[in-house]
Scaffold this active site. Sequence first.
Site, PDB file in Angstrom:
ATOM      1  CB  THR A 104      -6.779  -2.472  -4.414  1.00  0.00           C
ATOM      2  OG1 THR A 104      -6.826  -3.896  -5.016  1.00  0.00           O
ATOM      3  CG2 THR A 104      -7.935  -1.958  -3.640  1.00  0.00           C
ATOM      4  CG  ASP A 105      -1.637  -0.200  -4.679  1.00  0.00           C
ATOM      5  OD1 ASP A 105      -1.754  -0.883  -3.790  1.00  0.00           O
ATOM      6  OD2 ASP A 105      -1.062   0.952  -4.640  1.00  0.00           O
ATOM      7  CG  LEU A 106       1.843  -5.803  -5.939  1.00  0.00           C
ATOM      8  CD1 LEU A 106       0.869  -6.714  -6.621  1.00  0.00           C
ATOM      9  CD2 LEU A 106       3.248  -5.718  -6.437  1.00  0.00           C
TER      10      LEU A 106
END
Length: 131
Positions: A14-16
């Site tokens: 996942t990203d931020l």
Amino acid sequence: MMHSLAVRVYYEDTDLAGIVYYANYLKFIERGRSEWLRDLGIDQAAMKENSGHVFAVRRIEADYLRPARFDDLLSVETALVQATAARIVLDQTVRRDDAALFAARVTLACLDGSGRPVRLPKGLAEALAAG
């Protein structure tokens, strides 16, 4: 001929914002293609060692439809669209339950050890024709 692979989304995917980073879908579908070939009885490592044949992605058309999130259980579906003498075209879809999250059409080229296009190995061509 349809193949399905279960993939769990981990924190590292996942990203931020907490959704799957876009490039990771390409990793998911790569795994789907590898397992599809394995289920057809094709050992890619042995193929490379014995004949020098490898696959390279020539083209991808991709649509990001909905986000996947941490801990989602996804299904990577791989379906043969077309096989020619030296190419394979696949449709791949990443789903969560019945919802399509990502869809791609992938064209693979079969190459020799020097990176030149070659015909698909006989065993693979036969497996695709039978499927």
